[in-house]
Design a protein around this motif. Sequence first.
Motif, mmCIF file in Angstrom:
data_model
loop_
_atom_site.group_PDB
_atom_site.id
_atom_site.type_symbol
_atom_site.label_atom_id
_atom_site.label_comp_id
_atom_site.label_asym_id
_atom_site.label_seq_id
_atom_site.Cartn_x
_atom_site.Cartn_y
_atom_site.Cartn_z
ATOM 1 N N ILE A 48 -12.689 0.513 6.872
ATOM 2 C CA ILE A 48 -11.554 0.830 5.992
ATOM 3 C C ILE A 48 -10.454 1.531 6.786
ATOM 4 C CG2 ILE A 48 -10.822 2.308 4.071
ATOM 5 C CD1 ILE A 48 -12.184 -0.181 3.105
ATOM 6 N N LEU A 49 -10.849 2.423 7.701
ATOM 7 C CA LEU A 49 -9.854 3.113 8.544
ATOM 8 C C LEU A 49 -9.069 2.109 9.388
ATOM 9 C CD1 LEU A 49 -11.515 6.390 9.902
ATOM 10 C CD2 LEU A 49 -9.465 6.192 8.501
ATOM 11 N N ILE A 50 -9.755 1.112 9.915
ATOM 12 C CA ILE A 50 -9.066 0.084 10.709
ATOM 13 C C ILE A 50 -7.970 -0.565 9.863
ATOM 14 C CG2 ILE A 50 -9.296 -2.180 11.802
ATOM 15 C CD1 ILE A 50 -12.134 -1.395 12.629
ATOM 16 N N ALA A 51 -8.360 -1.042 8.686
ATOM 17 C CA ALA A 51 -7.414 -1.770 7.831
ATOM 18 C C ALA A 51 -6.266 -0.879 7.363
ATOM 19 C CB ALA A 51 -8.154 -2.365 6.628
ATOM 20 N N PRO A 176 -13.412 12.921 0.338
ATOM 21 C CA PRO A 176 -12.143 12.353 -0.145
ATOM 22 C C PRO A 176 -11.950 10.882 0.221
ATOM 23 C CG PRO A 176 -11.781 14.542 0.765
ATOM 24 C CD PRO A 176 -13.187 14.163 1.099
ATOM 25 N N LEU A 177 -12.180 10.523 1.484
ATOM 26 C CA LEU A 177 -11.990 9.131 1.897
ATOM 27 C C LEU A 177 -13.029 8.228 1.231
ATOM 28 C CD1 LEU A 177 -10.338 7.199 3.636
ATOM 29 C CD2 LEU A 177 -11.956 7.623 5.519
ATOM 30 N N VAL A 408 -4.691 7.540 3.332
ATOM 31 C CA VAL A 408 -4.284 8.381 4.458
ATOM 32 C C VAL A 408 -4.293 9.855 4.057
ATOM 33 C CG1 VAL A 408 -2.350 8.971 5.960
ATOM 34 C CG2 VAL A 408 -2.942 6.581 5.590
ATOM 35 N N VAL A 409 -3.782 10.153 2.861
ATOM 36 C CA VAL A 409 -3.764 11.539 2.387
ATOM 37 C C VAL A 409 -5.180 12.085 2.288
ATOM 38 C CG1 VAL A 409 -3.331 12.946 0.334
ATOM 39 C CG2 VAL A 409 -1.547 11.441 1.200
ATOM 40 N N CYS A 410 -6.093 11.279 1.770
ATOM 41 C CA CYS A 410 -7.478 11.742 1.638
ATOM 42 C C CYS A 410 -8.183 11.831 2.994
ATOM 43 C CB CYS A 410 -8.245 10.830 0.691
ATOM 44 S SG CYS A 410 -7.818 11.116 -1.039
#
Length: 636
Positions: A48-51, A176-177, A408-410
């Motif tokens: 998910i971070l990649i995308a 959060p993420l 991104v905020v989380c």
Amino acid sequence: MRKVETLWVSWLQRLLLMAIPILSLLFAFNIPSRMGMAILQEQFLGVILIAVLASVFISRPATANSSRTKLPWYDAILALLSVAVGGYLAIYYPRIVNEIGEITADKVILGTVALVLVMEASRRVAGWVLLIISTVFILYAHYSYLFPGMLNARGISWSRIVVHLYIDPNSLLGIPLAIVANVVIAFILFGQVLFASGGGAFFTNFATALLGRFRGGAAKMSVVSSGLFGMISGSPVSNVMITGCVSIPLMKSTGYKSHVAGAIETVAATGGQLMPPIMGAAAFVMAEFLEIPYAKVALAALIPALLYYLALFVQVDLEAGKTGLTRVPEENIPPLARVLKNGWIFIFPIALMIYLLFFLNLEAATAAYIAAAVIVPTTFLRRESRIGFRDALTILEQTGQAMLEVAVVCAVAGIVIGILTLTGLPFIFTLFVDMLGTQNEFLILILTGIISLILGMGMPTTAVYVIVALTLAPTLTKLGINPIAAHLFVFYYAMLSMITPPICIAAFAGAALAEANPMRTGYTCMRLGIIAYLIPFIFVYDKLLLFDGPPLLIALSTITAAAGTVSIGIAMAGYFTRPVGWIKRLLLASGGVGLLIPPGGKIEFSWAANAAGAAVLVLFLLLEWHARRRFAVATS
């Protein structure tokens, strides 16, 4: 937003955005495990971070002067680095989890890159404030030996900080993420499906048909439609921009002043974060922090949210009476029967989701996915609402786009959590409470509210809530305050930063659409949303308004609180059937606060406060009725 002209980059941009909800759907329904693949949640979050990060660097220009049609070389490099830091987690986390405490060169290097990428992404989607605050936390972790008093501690090495924030499941890959990737995205997808099939137009038409014929009907329409939309979107600024482009010009055309029209839309839109059944992303994080079902959080938030909208509705109506505003023109009001006949396909999925959440107690994400799945076949019953293959791809893309900011905020919120767990800052705040003593409970609440408002200046609600919930909410529970009440208190004041000057980004958005003075709009927002500043103090001291207590007392508390809200609304508007003087306004406001106190609850002299408040309100209404009757006789 950047629209890249190069064809392959444009397709890559769209594919990355569509990949975000698709990946979440696959993980939500355990598709990898059904195919024999054991995938840890941290590996999923790495993908998910990649995308997310790659999409941010491709879609969001670095500065206002950056190209909107070409992908600069430095953004291409940042996108590739995003693949590296996320791919490392996705591929190697099963090995990493067994050596979580080891500091190695690859972890330090990639961790440093990951932090820089996340911080830069947060600057692009949320501005400088969140970046500065999170940087302060990181600097404190290393330089804490320079701080005085209770804040003094042994500084932590940069390598340990970086590795902890990068790979620890309580940091970047933390709650959060995970909540965003597993739960919030389900509701974003539901909202996108609903509105792609015409749900937004239905909400507006329904509100117009229901309220357009009353005085100030345009504003009342805005309150209802923005509240309905806000329940789905959970983002005040986007809510203002989407519904405000219709409601604000309509309010102005019927006579509302520009700053009042902007404020009404802003307060109505912001309240969507408070209104069940969906609320905002922070509410899902709250449920995780409290380790309770999300439905219980939503139920606790129901009465305060209804009081919030009642106060707004009362002031909107009285504002219309004070300035002699008219209704919406008849030609702009659709027949209610026709609206309901054409719009039942939008009512049914929302009702279904409420049933799944509150009666069957399903997981929040599961309920949202089922409700979204139900919408698609029902849209084929009407030609104009059908969702085809291209529409489905657009929905996936828009869902991914909506996910960028909140994800991104989380991610940054997770970094702050990592610093808090690493440094023990929450325990320092608890010691601070011990020093103040339990007799200063009201002072601590005021300080908590002020800190939440200050942190929220320019920061999204979710980030503010996470920071304050982890630092100050434990101090409130230490005082004996109910945990749900403590977290909702923080949540309310985090949300109020959106409408409280000097930096109230939702109010600024409303002012821009209304072509009004931003600060004047912000102060009008405070007046219209006044109940949200008061009600958290009430439910902290007595949880009857959080649906916690004997049913008879809950019902009685709701009735008296509604009467108090009306009294405060009259005082804020300064008008009833005629202008109300300052002395009467002060008495009405004081009486309204007395009526907000739940009768028969834990607050001392609650019955006396209710009786005094009721006496003031009844006496005022009798005087107004008598004055109006006397005026009618004199003019007959």
